[in-house]
Write an enzyme that holds these catalytic residues in place. Structure first.
Site, mmCIF file in Angstrom:
data_model
loop_
_atom_site.group_PDB
_atom_site.id
_atom_site.type_symbol
_atom_site.label_atom_id
_atom_site.label_comp_id
_atom_site.label_asym_id
_atom_site.label_seq_id
_atom_site.Cartn_x
_atom_site.Cartn_y
_atom_site.Cartn_z
ATOM 1 N N ALA A 234 1.118 2.362 3.493
ATOM 2 C CA ALA A 234 0.027 1.599 2.618
ATOM 3 C C ALA A 234 -0.275 0.535 2.883
ATOM 4 C CB ALA A 234 0.536 1.208 1.452
ATOM 5 N N GLY A 237 -5.537 2.083 5.672
ATOM 6 C CA GLY A 237 -6.512 2.304 6.820
ATOM 7 C C GLY A 237 -6.144 3.173 7.353
ATOM 8 N N ASP A 253 4.971 6.191 2.271
ATOM 9 C CA ASP A 253 5.506 4.706 1.945
ATOM 10 C C ASP A 253 6.293 4.646 1.392
ATOM 11 O OD1 ASP A 253 3.907 2.101 3.334
ATOM 12 O OD2 ASP A 253 5.199 1.705 1.648
ATOM 13 N N CYS A 348 1.905 -5.328 13.975
ATOM 14 C CA CYS A 348 1.760 -6.529 13.771
ATOM 15 C C CYS A 348 2.333 -7.663 13.708
ATOM 16 C CB CYS A 348 0.469 -6.756 12.630
ATOM 17 S SG CYS A 348 1.431 -6.972 10.668
#
Length: 410
Positions: A234, A237, A253, A348
């Site tokens: 989730a 993308g 998820d 990230c």
């Protein structure tokens, strides 16, 4: 007190307090902090004020301290109010009289005269902020020789990146939307675009996804009907990228609300995936996968362009906690990979503990990432993995900080 604009400023103050005192993200704090703010415009203003005050916090504090005889306590309410006052004048071009009218009531019963005096002194001096925000010392230490370049990449909120369902139509969509493309399947627009009103949104021709965030799924190539696992999928993308590339995707998820958004995105784009609500540490697949993409839980320090709260609430404890989760997830998911299959790990985060140090412990066979798989201006490391950060692609608008590595099972 019914002063137009006051609820937005009070909400901004509460957002900053939630980040600095409780360690919440701006998104987590938004529910309660923005509850009494009416209208999308005022809610967006509150977030913008809080975001800019956090982005430039070190420099705003330096200005404040230059205009006081005795330093204000770091957690003093007057300091926080002055931060949002200066952020409005210096970053959001709000007229000083409007700033005073909507900020001083926040100090009712407190040092209003002090705040007014400091603000007036600084505005009369014509003070400005530096071109590049000053990072907290802890972040500067962790990010080492890249810290200055990363800071330069944080000076402005990011542009809007779109990932296309059909990469072959990149030139067409770049022209139709008036954007630029930095690689096939990508279009970049100036920030501030109203996403849902853009051409192609309702038809599901694209979705919002930072350029760096689109790289991990690209590195798995065409699916040709093979099975892929998107772990921690989730809001979707990467799931949509994989589905559009011909993979038969299982998207797992443990966040119910975020999975609802993933399903909405799949419906809008006309793409398909098997969506599973489950804890990755309890779930077991019935059979192995040809490809596994782990976009692991992380500190998200690479998203500081759009989430400047990470500059102030992430430290060694949070990094160590996330690194432990990542290590366990990599070890568990590696066992679900078929022989000859490909695993891509991504975070990230700018932190080495979450990237390079994790990759060095993986026992699978590395599959080096090639330069022609990446946008111009981003190069693979000698080890074959990729590190992006907000200081890269500066003239083109930058990108988020990511670490990405790829392996195969012999």
């Amino acid at each position: 007190m019914d002063i137009p604009g006051l609820p937005a400023r009070r909400a901004a103050l509460n957002l900053i307090d939630a980040v600095l005192r409780r360690g919440e993200t701006l998104d987590q704090a938004g529910g309660s902090a923005l509850a009494r703010v009416k209208g999308d415009a005022d809610r967006a203003l509150a977030r913008a004020i809080a975001g800019e005050a956090l982005r430039w916090r070190q420099d705003l504090d330096e200005l404040i301290d230059s205009a006081t005889r005795l330093p204000l306590a770091e957690d003093a309410k007057a300091r926080a109010v002055l931060q949002i006052m200066l952020a409005q004048v210096l970053r959001l071009d709000t007229p000083p009289h409007a700033v005073i009218a909507t900020a001083l009531p926040l100090l009712m019963g407190g040092p209003r005269r002090l705040a007014h005096g400091v603000f007036s002194t600084l505005t009369k001096r014509g003070v400005t902020l530096p071109d590049v925000p000053t990072l907290p010392e802890t972040a500067t230490h962790r990010w080492g020789e890249r810290a200055s370049a990363i800071a330069a990449g944080l000076a402005e909120p990011p542009p809007l990146d779109l990932a296309l369902r059909d990469p072959s139509a990149t030139a067409e969509w770049a022209e139709r939307l008036g954007g630029v493309s930095l690689m096939p399947g990508h279009v970049r627009l100036p920030r501030g675009a109203a996403v849902e009103s853009l051409e192609g949104f309702r038809d599901g021709a694209w979705w919002v996804q930072d350029l760096a965030a689109s790289l991990p799924a690209r590195l798995l190539g065409a699916g040709q009907g093979r099975r892929a696992l998107d772990l921690c999928a989730a809001p979707g993308g990467k799931t949509m990228q994989l589905a559009a590339a011909g993979w038969q995707v299982t998207a797992v998820d443990n966040a119910k609300r975020r999975l609802e958004r993933l399903r909405e995105n799949l419906t809008r784009t006309g793409l398909e995936a098997d969506v599973v609500l489950a804890d990755a540490f309890a779930w077991e697949p019935e059979e192995g996968f040809d490809a596994i993409l782990i976009d692991a839980p992380c500190t998200a320090t690479g998203t500081a362009r759009r989430h400047p709260d990470v500059l102030h609430r992430i430290g060694e404890r949070q990094i160590d906690d996330m690194a432990e989760v990542q290590s366990q997830m990599l070890a568990r998911a590696s066992g679900w990979l078929k022989p000859g299959g490909t695993l891509v790990y991504a975070v990230c985060s700018i932190e080495r503990q979450e990237g390079e140090e994790q990759a060095a412990r993986v026992s699978l066979t590395p599959v080096p990432i090639a330069a022609d798989e990446l946008p111009q201006g981003v190069a693979p490391a000698e080890e074959g993995w990729v590190r992006t950060d907000p200081g890269m692609l500066g003239d083109a608008g930058g990108l988020d900080g990511f670490f990405i590595a790829r392996w195969t099972r012999d």
